[in-house]
Design an enzyme around this catalytic site. Structure first.
Site, short mmCIF file in Angstrom:
data_model
loop_
_atom_site.label_atom_id
_atom_site.label_comp_id
_atom_site.label_asym_id
_atom_site.label_seq_id
_atom_site.Cartn_x
_atom_site.Cartn_y
_atom_site.Cartn_z
N GLU A 121 4.91 13.73 34.91
CA GLU A 121 4.03 14.76 34.69
C GLU A 121 2.39 14.10 33.97
O GLU A 121 2.73 13.16 33.00
CB GLU A 121 4.55 15.65 33.78
CG GLU A 121 3.24 16.99 33.70
CD GLU A 121 4.00 18.16 32.79
OE1 GLU A 121 5.02 18.08 32.03
OE2 GLU A 121 3.15 19.05 32.64
N GLY A 260 5.72 13.68 23.15
CA GLY A 260 6.71 13.92 22.46
C GLY A 260 8.18 13.92 23.13
O GLY A 260 9.08 13.39 22.85
N ALA A 261 7.84 14.60 24.47
CA ALA A 261 9.11 14.59 25.39
C ALA A 261 8.66 15.11 26.47
O ALA A 261 7.62 15.57 26.77
CB ALA A 261 10.14 15.32 24.48
N MET A 262 9.78 15.02 27.62
CA MET A 262 9.61 15.48 28.88
C MET A 262 10.68 16.20 29.52
O MET A 262 11.60 15.61 29.52
CB MET A 262 9.03 14.47 29.81
CG MET A 262 8.61 14.81 31.24
SD MET A 262 7.27 15.88 31.45
CE MET A 262 7.76 16.62 32.81
N GLU A 263 10.27 17.27 30.13
CA GLU A 263 11.43 18.24 30.21
C GLU A 263 11.94 18.11 31.90
O GLU A 263 12.56 18.81 32.58
CB GLU A 263 11.02 19.78 30.33
CG GLU A 263 9.74 20.07 31.61
CD GLU A 263 8.38 19.92 31.11
OE1 GLU A 263 8.19 19.22 30.19
OE2 GLU A 263 7.53 20.56 31.66
N GLU A 297 11.87 21.72 25.21
CA GLU A 297 12.18 21.00 26.38
C GLU A 297 13.33 21.76 26.94
O GLU A 297 13.28 21.80 28.26
CB GLU A 297 12.58 19.26 26.39
CG GLU A 297 11.61 18.63 25.58
CD GLU A 297 10.25 18.61 26.06
OE1 GLU A 297 10.03 19.12 27.36
OE2 GLU A 297 9.22 18.54 25.31
N HIS A 300 12.10 24.82 28.68
CA HIS A 300 11.22 24.60 29.74
C HIS A 300 12.28 24.92 30.97
O HIS A 300 11.81 25.01 32.38
CB HIS A 300 10.73 23.33 29.92
CG HIS A 300 9.17 22.99 29.31
ND1 HIS A 300 8.36 24.17 29.77
CD2 HIS A 300 8.57 22.01 28.81
CE1 HIS A 300 6.95 23.44 29.20
NE2 HIS A 300 7.28 22.48 28.58
N GLU A 319 3.47 26.01 29.41
CA GLU A 319 3.19 25.25 28.11
C GLU A 319 2.92 26.48 26.91
O GLU A 319 3.65 26.39 25.94
CB GLU A 319 2.22 24.45 27.97
CG GLU A 319 2.69 23.17 28.60
CD GLU A 319 3.86 22.53 28.51
OE1 GLU A 319 4.58 22.63 27.56
OE2 GLU A 319 4.25 21.53 29.62
N1 B3K Z 1 5.38 18.54 29.89
C1 B3K Z 1 5.10 17.61 28.86
C2 B3K Z 1 3.93 16.89 28.70
C3 B3K Z 1 3.66 16.21 29.76
C4 B3K Z 1 2.03 15.44 29.29
C5 B3K Z 1 1.68 14.61 30.46
N2 B3K Z 1 0.36 13.80 29.77
C6 B3K Z 1 5.87 17.79 27.57
C7 B3K Z 1 6.16 19.46 27.16
O1 B3K Z 1 5.10 19.96 26.90
O2 B3K Z 1 7.15 19.66 26.91
ZN ZN Z 2 6.02 21.72 27.18
#
Ligand code: B3K
Ligand code: ZN
Length: 867
Positions: A121, A260-263, A297, A300, A319
């Protein structure tokens, strides 16, 4: 610069879609080979060519239905591959090669400390293979990962493992994800880890395997994250009736991560900062961060993955909603009013600044050059406030009805913010027409209120008016729908019943839908103190001409935690601004006494008290000013702080002693006491550095947890106590091999307000712990300096600005995404008076003029310099 901007108004549905994709990834740190077999379907029968996104790829082979496409039949450029295609369905095979080791942008497939990992993402999948890299193309993925088992015993991807085989040292593992998804949710991780295994039984009785992968030797720091995951899963079932939908949920913690993290579906990748924690290494703040991000996460999975975004302009669809959900979760876990105060502080310090700065954009932007620049506090946090307002207007049950309808209508689809609002409207027969303005325009609305008491009629008249200031992206603005949660209070803070003909929902919520309104309250015995934004019911600035006495009433006894804190902050702000005009200004005795009585009030819980006794943040003050003379503001803050420190001295000494706890506990009550103790220690140091010296040293030496250790170190650092240098060295020696703990040390070094600041920064940069290649390290030192160390960042000779500019220039070549985030403080140069503003602009220009400036920085700096 804006010529290559993409516009929301240009959205077109895709000509082709991809139904399924089979990926085979043969891992090699410098030469990874990706074979992609896609089932492509034509949606627009007039389309003759398939244009796939792809960047930094070496194309090795392409065929359509088994027939090789020759070099002269396709075209490739820096960003795409165009294939002739005039059939309604085709199987397309593409082979590409990439070099993960060279990929320092940490987007696409890259190496983190010897492990392979991905971040797709927003548009990173195109750095792995040619694809329709847009969120409205949903495909089922089957992924086979092949790698050297001795180095990468764990080969992971989304979904469920369906087969594995071995050929010598080569291990091959195949994963299948049954849920169609956009490619931004794809993930692959390969490496050697320690694993924490657990399980969760869902509300329908299905058993889900939970697996947490951490670097070798870190298992003793994984328990809190696992517990947080289980709490999140339970909470989403209890509050929204939402159940997890795969047999396994995996989280991998990596050290090199931009966010921070990715879902990613079924395989979250986390910045290790938001996983690894135990009481020796992590502060209470870290634990709360872990709970919030693990929750975020996880949530999400429904708000983002099951229902995803049609296009990236709709980012707030997932978000804003998911931040609102993680905020509600944290609030439910801690049961403390302090969470809400922290949410509001972020809005006022950062989001209001963004709304009035060069990057101002609506929560649904209309124009974007680099999508990574739009993962902003506006899209996330203001987006969450917009969702919260709908919750306030519809009530808890109405909101839940709206969510249910949203999922019933859109599960498995890629949709827009309008679809969300429509579900809320339809489920409740509630008109959100005017409310939609929140999605359309940037800018923080101001609500101006005046009140008049009519003793003869025992009535109170409130006049309200709303307006939205012009912002960098748009001059003219519309009025919007603002929910005001209203309270009237008597002289001792007693609640006055609201008798009015004006329509109120939920007992006290007034919908301001017109530019102006008038409300009359009857049966009011004496002139009341109004509170118009209880629980910060809308992300607006409220202007009401309160007397000190009224603010003291709210501060000492309002039943709403946010409003109490806000009243105290307004009082102090008022005197900070007076001290800017006259440094001899004295805080009135009743104001000082108000703070003392709050400090001594044993009915106030410790966490809230620590907030009530905090000075206003510089960033929040800057947002209330024009042509900021930052040095005079900092001096004025000192004037007010000194007087308050003197008045509070006795009380805070008592608080410091009474907040000590014999044993360490990780409950919100215990956390509140630790917070209060550290705030008390800071006040003590402010008034009497000599008394603080020994308290701080003892605290530091006796602490049995990182929260107390860091609190002591911070007080030594902020107040430049004599013990500072020795404690910093001792901390460094103990923790120098632990990156996450060193981040705390780096942030303090950056924040050290001292004449030796620049020399010190150079020394810190030269240590082995600092590297611009690791975003956590870079962020800690750089942001510690430019966002926390106001005096030195705004040094009158411009050296602070140029220090930041030099870091940004170096980062531009390494990690453009991080560079574009960290440059932010310089982009607000117009806020400051000419002396400082011009120097800021010069440093910004020194970045602007380098060769090979990334498009990330071009967008952000271009907007700041050129308007
Ligand atoms: N969806 C990811 C963020 C991705 C950022 C890309 N530059 C984290 C979050 O909001 O959960
Ligand atoms: Zn998010």
């Amino acid at each position: 610069m804006t010529t290559n901007a993409k516009l929301l108004s240009d959205y077109r549905s895709p000509d082709f879609t991809i139904r399924s994709v089979e990926l085979t990834v043969e891992l090699d740190p410098t030469d990874t080979r990706i074979t992609s077999v896609m089932k492509v379907q034509r949606l627009n029968q007039a389309a003759q060519a398939l244009v796939l996104d792809g960047e930094a790829l070496r194309l090795e082979h392409v065929d359509i239905d088994g027939v090789v496409v020759a070099d002269d039949e396709y075209s490739v450029d820096d960003v795409s591959l165009t294939l002739p295609l005039d059939q309604s369905e085709a199987m397309i095979t593409i082979v590409t090669r990439i070099n993960p080791t060279e990929n320092t942008s940490l987007e696409g497939l890259y190496m983190s400390d010897g492990a392979f990992c991905t971040q797709c993402e927003a548009e990173g999948f195109r750095k792995i293979t040619f694809y329709l890299d847009r969120p409205d193309v949903l495909a089922t993925f089957q992924t086979t990962v092949i790698g050297d088992e001795t180095k990468y015993p764990y080969l992971l991807s989304n979904g469920n493992e369906v087969s594995r085989s071995k050929d010598g040292q080569k291990l091959s593992v195949t994963w299948q994800d049954p849920h169609p998804k956009p490619c931004y949710l794809f993930a692959l991780v390969a490496g050697d880890f320690d694993v924490l295994d657990d399980s969760f039984t869902t509300m329908s009785g299905r058993e889900v395997a939970l697996r947490l992968f951490v670097d070798k030797g870190n298992l003793n720091r994984a328990d809190y994250a696992m517990a947080s995951l289980k709490h999140s899963m339970k909470w989403d079932e209890d509050v929204y009736g939402l159940e997890y939908d795969l047999d396994i949920y995996m989280i991998v913690a990596v050290d090199f991560f931009n966010m921070g993290a990715m879902e990613n579906k079924g395989l979250n990748v986390f910045n290790s900062k938001y996983v690894l924690a135990n009481v020796e290494t992590a502060t209470d703040h870290d634990f709360n961060g872990i709970e919030a991000v693990i929750g975020h996460e996880y949530f999400h999975n429904w708000t983002g993955n099951r229902v995803t975004c049609r296009d990236w302009f709709q980012l707030s669809l997932k978000e804003g909603l998911t931040v609102f959900r993680d905020q509600s979760f944290s609030q439910d876990m801690t049961q403390s009013s302090v969470n809400r105060i922290d949410d509001v502080a972020i809005m006022r310090s950062h989001q209001f600044a963004e709304d009035s700065g060069p990057m101002a954009h609506p929560i649904r932007p209309k124009s974007v050059v680099e999508m990574n620049n739009f993962y902003t506090v506006t899209v996330y946090n203001k987006g969450a406030e917009v969702i919260r307002m709908m919750h306030t207007l519809l009530g808890k049950e109405g909101f839940r009805k709206g969510m249910d309808l949203y999922f019933a209508r859109h599960d498995g689809k890629a949709v827009t913010c309008d679809d969300f609002v429509e579900a809320m409207e339809d489920a409740n027969s509630f008109d959100l027409g005017r409310f939609r303005q929140w999605y359309e325009q940037a800018g923080t609305p101001t609500v101006t209120a005046t009140g008049e008491y009519d003793a003869a009629n025992r009535s109170y008249r409130l006049e309200l008016a709303q307006s939205v200031p012009p912002t960098a992206d748009e001059e003219s603005k519309q009025h919007t729908h603002i929910p005001l949660r209203i309270g009237l209070y008597g002289a001792n803070g007693e609640v006055i019943d609201l008798n009015t003909e004006a329509p109120l929902t939920d007992g006290n919520v007034y919908s301001l839908v017109e530019p102006t309104a008038e409300l009359i309250f009857t049966d009011v015995d004496a002139a009341p103190t109004p509170a118009l934004l209880l629980d910060f019911s809308a992300p607006v600035k409220l202007e009401f001409d309160y007397s000190d006495t009224q603010l003291l009433t709210l501060f000492k006894s309002c039943d709403d935690g946010f409003t109490r804190w806000d009243a105290g902050q307004q009082l102090l702000t008022r005197y900070v601004f007076s001290a800017m005009k006259n440094s001899a200004v004295l805080l009135p005795a009743d104001v000082l006494q108000g703070f003392v009585s709050v400090a001594n009030d044993s009915a106030i819980d410790a966490a809230l008290k620590s907030k009530l006794l905090s000075m206003p943040a510089v960033s929040g003050l800057v947002n209330q000013m024009k042509d900021v003379n930052i040095h005079s503001l900092l001096d004025a803050l000192d004037v007010v702080r000194k007087q308050l420190a003197e008045s509070l001295f006795e009380s805070v000494q008592q608080l410091f002693n009474s907040s000590a706890q014999p044993n360490f506990e990780l409950t919100s009550k215990a956390m509140g006491l630790r917070m209060l103790k550290s705030v008390a220690l800071d006040w003590i140091a402010n008034h009497s550095p000599s008394i603080a010296e020994s308290l701080v040293t003892t605290e530091f030496e006796n602490a049995n947890n990182m929260t107390d250790t860091l609190a002591a170190l911070k007080v030594a650092n902020t107040n430049s106590l004599h013990c500072r240098s020795e404690l910093m060295t001792s901390f460094f020696n103990k923790w120098k091999d632990d990156g996450l703990v060193m981040d705390k040390w780096l942030a303090l070094q950056g924040g050290w307000d001292n004449d030796a600041c620049q020399t010190n920064l150079a020394e810190v940069e030269a240590t082995d712990v600092f590297t611009l290649h690791n975003p956590n390290r870079a962020r800690s030192l750089i942001s510690g300096f430019s966002n926390m160390n106001y005096r030195r960042f705004h040094a009158k000779d411009g050296s602070g600005y140029q220090w930041l500019a030099d870091k940004i220039i170096a980062l531009n070549a390494i990690n453009p995404q991080i560079a574009a985030r960290l440059v932010n403080p310089l982009t607000h140069w117009k806020k400051f008076n000419t002396d400082q503003g011009e120097l800021m602009k010069q440093s910004l220009t020194s970045i602007w003029t380098i060769d090979a400036l990334s498009k990330d920085l071009k967008e952000v700096i271009g907007k700041s310099l050129n308007g």
